[in-house]
Design an enzyme around this catalytic site. Structure first.
Site, mmCIF file in Angstrom:
data_model
loop_
_atom_site.group_PDB
_atom_site.id
_atom_site.type_symbol
_atom_site.label_atom_id
_atom_site.label_comp_id
_atom_site.label_asym_id
_atom_site.label_seq_id
_atom_site.Cartn_x
_atom_site.Cartn_y
_atom_site.Cartn_z
ATOM 1 N N PRO A 1 59.840 17.290 -4.799
ATOM 2 C CA PRO A 1 60.495 17.286 -3.478
ATOM 3 C C PRO A 1 60.423 18.656 -2.809
ATOM 4 C CG PRO A 1 61.922 16.349 -5.176
ATOM 5 C CD PRO A 1 60.759 16.954 -5.883
ATOM 6 N N LYS B 1 64.760 24.632 -1.635
ATOM 7 C CA LYS B 1 64.726 23.331 -2.314
ATOM 8 C C LYS B 1 65.996 23.088 -3.137
ATOM 9 C CE LYS B 1 59.702 23.750 -2.706
ATOM 10 N NZ LYS B 1 58.593 23.905 -3.665
ATOM 11 N N ARG C 1 46.810 25.298 -8.369
ATOM 12 C CA ARG C 1 47.363 24.221 -7.562
ATOM 13 C C ARG C 1 46.253 23.515 -6.814
ATOM 14 N NH1 ARG C 1 52.883 24.618 -6.920
ATOM 15 N NH2 ARG C 1 52.653 22.425 -6.401
#
Ligand SMILES: [Zn+2]
Length: 276
Positions: A2, A60, A265
């Site tokens: 998320p 976050k 990534r």
């Protein structure tokens, strides 16, 4: 994982569910590592009989403010999510914290991958102090962003993922923003022109706002995917232009989207629109 729009959607859902003003009756922890820095029984003792005063987001993190004053910071990491259940519903094996509320409901923390963390603290700002600016805040301007980038000699993709540089962005929204701004993910941060910085600043805000409007991004059908408290899937995956669209035509120029690894990534970009 998320990112800002997903975490904000969870915060909004928790508030919409009427949690503000509700008091915690008791808590139970079924996976001790979820509670950082405290033994589970200490956590349960400290949190009980406190009233939820506010729920908000920074980066976050989800922050619960309680009365008498104490604060619970929650990081969902990969698969953390909150469920609101009736106590009669059997606890699933992935629900690791169960918080009994005084409205006959339970707030449960579900986390298949078990990386999510709870931090109970008297001083939330010390934990949050190392976060960079909020990209949707008024203080985050193209001008301030330009100064931030100029001070760093780093690969853009990695820098934008660094929560101490800017808070709330992750892999999805960084790839989308760089595509929108037509900037290659491996460009050096201090070598952007001011018009490129302006384009990137605008793009970051635009992709985040779009994610918020669509209540976050849920990818695929897996159980570990993002679901809001209200068990909705985010609709934003239909609006992604490059993320996990390797080999699909670029929506702007029809060149196939490419994938490469930047600092481990997975990174998606258009080799024609985003030139190194
Ligand atoms: Zn293109």
């Amino acid at each position: 994982m998320p990112e800002l729009p997903e975490v904000q959607t969870v915060v909004d859902d928790l508030k919409d569910a009427g949690l503000i003003g509700i008091t915690i009756r008791s808590a139970r922890v079924f996976w001790s590592k979820t509670i950082a820095d405290l033994a589970p029984n200490q956590f349960c003792r400290r949190i009980q009989k406190r009233r939820i005063d506010d729920i908000w987001r920074r980066g976050k993190f989800i922050i619960f403010d309680f009365q008498p004053p104490i604060h619970l910071l929650v990081h969902l990491r990969m698969t953390g999510r909150f469920n609101l259940e009736s106590p009669s519903v059997k606890r699933s094996k992935h629900e690791h914290v169960v918080i009994k509320l005084n409205n006959s409901r339970e707030l449960r923390f579900q986390d298949t991958r078990k990386f999510g963390r709870f931090y109970l603290t008297a001083d939330p700002l010390s934990q949050l102090a190392r976060l960079g600016p909020e990209p949707l805040s008024r203080g985050f301007t193209a001008k301030s962003f330009s100064g931030m980038l100029a001070n760093k000699n780093r690969i853009l993709k990695s820098l934008l993922l660094d929560q101490s540089f800017i808070a709330g962005l992750g892999n999805i929204y960084v790839d989308e923003a760089l595509w929108e701004a037509r900037i290659h993910p491996q460009r050096k941060s201090n070598l952007l022109s001011f018009s490129e910085v302006q384009a990137l600043h605008r793009a970051i805000r635009r992709v985040l706002r779009r994610g918020l409007i669509n209540l976050g991004t849920s990818l695929g059908q897996g159980r570990s995917n993002f679901y809001s408290v209200a068990r909705r899937r985010g609709r934003n995956s239909d609006h992604l232009q490059v993320f996990r669209r390797t080999s699909d035509p670029c929506p702007r120029c029809r060149t196939p989207i490419q994938r490469l690894l930047v600092g481990q990534r997975s990174t998606h970009f258009c080799p024609n629109c985003q030139i190194l």
